[in-house]
Design a protein around this motif. Structure first.
Motif, PDB file in Angstrom:
ATOM      1  N   GLU A 266       0.825  -1.201   0.000  1.00 42.51           N
ATOM      2  CA  GLU A 266       0.000   0.000   0.000  1.00 42.51           C
ATOM      3  C   GLU A 266       0.865   1.260   0.000  1.00 42.51           C
ATOM      4  O   GLU A 266       0.552   2.238  -0.677  1.00 42.51           O
ATOM      5  N   ALA A 267       1.964   1.208   0.749  1.00 39.86           N
ATOM      6  CA  ALA A 267       2.885   2.353   0.768  1.00 39.86           C
ATOM      7  C   ALA A 267       3.477   2.576  -0.613  1.00 39.86           C
ATOM      8  O   ALA A 267       3.586   3.710  -1.091  1.00 39.86           O
ATOM      9  N   ARG A 268       3.849   1.490  -1.264  1.00 38.79           N
ATOM     10  CA  ARG A 268       4.422   1.615  -2.604  1.00 38.79           C
ATOM     11  C   ARG A 268       3.399   2.169  -3.591  1.00 38.79           C
ATOM     12  O   ARG A 268       3.717   3.017  -4.424  1.00 38.79           O
ATOM     13  N   ASN A 269       2.150   1.738  -3.475  1.00 31.31           N
ATOM     14  CA  ASN A 269       1.094   2.273  -4.339  1.00 31.31           C
ATOM     15  C   ASN A 269       0.844   3.753  -4.059  1.00 31.31           C
ATOM     16  O   ASN A 269       0.544   4.528  -4.974  1.00 31.31           O
ATOM     17  N   THR A 270       0.968   4.142  -2.788  1.00 33.64           N
ATOM     18  CA  THR A 270       0.804   5.548  -2.437  1.00 33.64           C
ATOM     19  C   THR A 270       1.882   6.393  -3.088  1.00 33.64           C
ATOM     20  O   THR A 270       1.614   7.468  -3.637  1.00 33.64           O
ATOM     21  N   ILE A 271       3.116   5.909  -3.038  1.00 34.06           N
ATOM     22  CA  ILE A 271       4.228   6.635  -3.666  1.00 34.06           C
ATOM     23  C   ILE A 271       4.021   6.719  -5.176  1.00 34.06           C
ATOM     24  O   ILE A 271       4.251   7.760  -5.809  1.00 34.06           O
ATOM     25  N   ARG A 272       3.547   5.615  -5.752  1.00 32.47           N
ATOM     26  CA  ARG A 272       3.302   5.613  -7.196  1.00 32.47           C
ATOM     27  C   ARG A 272       2.231   6.649  -7.570  1.00 32.47           C
ATOM     28  O   ARG A 272       2.348   7.361  -8.562  1.00 32.47           O
ATOM     29  N   GLU A 273       1.189   6.743  -6.744  1.00 33.07           N
ATOM     30  CA  GLU A 273       0.134   7.721  -7.010  1.00 33.07           C
ATOM     31  C   GLU A 273       0.660   9.144  -6.826  1.00 33.07           C
ATOM     32  O   GLU A 273       0.308  10.050  -7.594  1.00 33.07           O
ATOM     33  N   GLU A 274       1.509   9.353  -5.824  1.00 36.97           N
ATOM     34  CA  GLU A 274       2.112  10.665  -5.637  1.00 36.97           C
ATOM     35  C   GLU A 274       2.932  11.053  -6.863  1.00 36.97           C
ATOM     36  O   GLU A 274       2.864  12.195  -7.329  1.00 36.97           O
ATOM     37  N   ASN A 275       3.695  10.116  -7.377  1.00 34.82           N
ATOM     38  CA  ASN A 275       4.501  10.394  -8.569  1.00 34.82           C
ATOM     39  C   ASN A 275       3.618  10.690  -9.775  1.00 34.82           C
ATOM     40  O   ASN A 275       3.936  11.550 -10.599  1.00 34.82           O
ATOM     41  N   ARG A 276       2.501   9.980  -9.877  1.00 35.20           N
ATOM     42  CA  ARG A 276       1.579  10.242 -10.986  1.00 35.20           C
ATOM     43  C   ARG A 276       1.019  11.655 -10.882  1.00 35.20           C
ATOM     44  O   ARG A 276       0.931  12.375 -11.887  1.00 35.20           O
ATOM     45  N   GLN A 277       0.660  12.065  -9.678  1.00 32.48           N
ATOM     46  CA  GLN A 277       0.144  13.412  -9.488  1.00 32.48           C
ATOM     47  C   GLN A 277       1.217  14.462  -9.789  1.00 32.48           C
ATOM     48  O   GLN A 277       0.922  15.518 -10.358  1.00 32.48           O
ATOM     49  N   LYS A 278       2.465  14.154  -9.408  1.00 31.57           N
ATOM     50  CA  LYS A 278       3.558  15.075  -9.717  1.00 31.57           C
ATOM     51  C   LYS A 278       3.757  15.184 -11.223  1.00 31.57           C
ATOM     52  O   LYS A 278       4.020  16.265 -11.751  1.00 31.57           O
ATOM     53  N   GLN A 279       3.637  14.043 -11.911  1.00 32.23           N
ATOM     54  CA  GLN A 279       3.773  14.063 -13.362  1.00 32.23           C
ATOM     55  C   GLN A 279       2.673  14.911 -13.997  1.00 32.23           C
ATOM     56  O   GLN A 279       2.932  15.693 -14.914  1.00 32.23           O
ATOM     57  N   LEU A 280       1.439  14.744 -13.500  1.00 26.66           N
ATOM     58  CA  LEU A 280       0.336  15.537 -14.040  1.00 26.66           C
ATOM     59  C   LEU A 280       0.565  17.021 -13.780  1.00 26.66           C
ATOM     60  O   LEU A 280       0.318  17.862 -14.659  1.00 26.66           O
ATOM     61  N   ALA A 281       1.039  17.342 -12.576  1.00 30.01           N
ATOM     62  CA  ALA A 281       1.306  18.746 -12.245  1.00 30.01           C
ATOM     63  C   ALA A 281       2.426  19.303 -13.118  1.00 30.01           C
ATOM     64  O   ALA A 281       2.358  20.444 -13.587  1.00 30.01           O
ATOM     65  N   GLU A 282       3.446  18.471 -13.367  1.00 26.77           N
ATOM     66  CA  GLU A 282       4.555  18.917 -14.216  1.00 26.77           C
ATOM     67  C   GLU A 282       4.093  19.101 -15.660  1.00 26.77           C
ATOM     68  O   GLU A 282       4.472  20.066 -16.329  1.00 26.77           O
ATOM     69  N   GLN A 283       3.269  18.186 -16.141  1.00 25.43           N
ATOM     70  CA  GLN A 283       2.741  18.332 -17.496  1.00 25.43           C
ATOM     71  C   GLN A 283       1.905  19.598 -17.619  1.00 25.43           C
ATOM     72  O   GLN A 283       1.974  20.307 -18.625  1.00 25.43           O
ATOM     73  N   LYS A 284       1.130  19.880 -16.581  1.00 22.81           N
ATOM     74  CA  LYS A 284       0.323  21.103 -16.590  1.00 22.81           C
ATOM     75  C   LYS A 284       1.210  22.330 -16.596  1.00 22.81           C
ATOM     76  O   LYS A 284       0.972  23.296 -17.333  1.00 22.81           O
ATOM     77  N   ARG A 285       2.277  22.295 -15.775  1.00 16.69           N
ATOM     78  CA  ARG A 285       3.189  23.439 -15.714  1.00 16.69           C
ATOM     79  C   ARG A 285       3.881  23.666 -17.059  1.00 16.69           C
ATOM     80  O   ARG A 285       3.962  24.797 -17.547  1.00 16.69           O
ATOM     81  N   VAL A 286       4.344  22.574 -17.652  1.00 16.82           N
ATOM     82  CA  VAL A 286       5.016  22.696 -18.953  1.00 16.82           C
ATOM     83  C   VAL A 286       4.029  23.174 -20.011  1.00 16.82           C
ATOM     84  O   VAL A 286       4.357  24.015 -20.853  1.00 16.82           O
ATOM     85  N   GLY A 287       2.800  22.659 -19.961  1.00 15.39           N
ATOM     86  CA  GLY A 287       1.782  23.100 -20.913  1.00 15.39           C
ATOM     87  C   GLY A 287       1.493  24.586 -20.771  1.00 15.39           C
ATOM     88  O   GLY A 287       1.345  25.302 -21.770  1.00 15.39           O
ATOM     89  N   GLU A 288       1.425  25.063 -19.539  1.00 16.90           N
ATOM     90  CA  GLU A 288       1.194  26.489 -19.323  1.00 16.90           C
ATOM     91  C   GLU A 288       2.369  27.319 -19.815  1.00 16.90           C
ATOM     92  O   GLU A 288       2.184  28.419 -20.359  1.00 16.90           O
TER      93      GLU A 288
END
Length: 273
Positions: free
Chosen positions: A129-151
């Motif tokens: 579960e901890a590993r899945n949490t980290i994976r989800e955090e990384n996914r959210q970071k990727q989405l935030a980074e994609q949004k930042r780059v898109g902006e």
């Protein structure tokens, strides 16, 4: 009566041997350590001796040291999570604390390695579960980074269009000013020719005035054209129309692949005491 007394005595002996003695032995364990130099080895000894409070305190002191490596920090968090798990009267009450320590371990080092086995499925579940949490955090970071780059690129496109329109407008004005200056200059030359060939005094003055006014207009147009050129050069320097720098240059990697990191740990999750 004697039989009952013997049975009770036997039960008391067994209780002392298997319950009271280990507890007293664990409590007698020396948990003294130097707070200035806490170590994982010492904390692990306390953990193996079932002296959980001592091990927990030393691990907290160890984690307070800012110079420890990510690998050691991750191992300390794993040990803390293990302590919380085994010292809990009810694992559901300590579940969040154990999970947090495993998450912190993976944050410190995604491929954290440790000496674990598969005896305890609850620990394996919590680590997964901890590993899945980290994976989800990384996914959210990727989405935030994609949004930042898109902006960033949207802003670049906006600036690019503005620069292009400005250059087109100033280029057209410069071309118009240059063309106008040439036309007026040609008219001024005609007026001068008429002025130089005129005989009637009134005509001479009229042609001269026309010549002077056309010269002034030509000079105004030339000045306007030069001003527009200077403005465009200044605009190019102040807002260069060139691609943005690499938007990922100052961004920490966020696409950590945990598909394999920690698999071994997830399958080997109980400390061998």
């Amino acid at each position: 009566m004697c039989f009952k007394g013997g049975f009770v005595l036997t039960a008391l002996c067994l209780c002392c041997q298997f319950i009271v003695a280990p507890v007293l032995w664990a409590q007698r364990v020396d948990c003294s350590y130097d707070p200035k130099t806490p170590s994982l080895e010492s904390a692990r000894k306390s953990l193996k001796s079932l002296h959980y409070p001592c091990a927990e305190q030393e691990l907290r002191d160890f984690l307070a040291v800012n110079t420890i490596s990510p690998a050691l920090r991750a191992e300390a968090h794993i040990l803390l999570g293990t302590i919380y798990y085994y010292s809990a009267d009810n694992i559901m009450q300590e579940r969040d604390r154990v999970l947090k320590e495993f998450i912190d371990a993976l944050r410190a080092q995604p491929d954290v390695k440790h000496d674990l086995d598969t005896d305890t499925s609850d620990l394996a579940t919590l680590f997964k579960e901890a590993r899945n949490t980290i994976r989800e955090e990384n996914r959210q970071k990727q989405l935030a980074e994609q949004k930042r780059v898109g902006e960033m690129y949207a802003e670049y496109e906006k600036q690019h269009k503005k620069n292009r329109l400005f250059k087109i407008a100033t280029g057209a004005l410069i071309l118009g000013a240059t063309t106008g200056a040439l036309v007026v200059n040609s008219g001024a030359n005609d007026s001068y020719d008429k002025y130089s060939q005129a005989i009637d005094p009134s005509t001479i003055q009229s042609h001269y005035d026309d010549y002077e006014s056309k010269l002034k207009m030509r000079n105004i147009l030339i000045g306007a054209g030069l001003g527009l050129v200077a403005l465009e050069v200044f605009w190019f320097i102040a807002a260069p129309d060139k691609p943005l720098a690499n938007p990922h240059a100052n961004t920490a990697p966020v696409d950590v692949d945990l598909s394999t990191a920690g698999d071994h740990a997830m399958l080997n999750l109980t400390y061998r005491f």
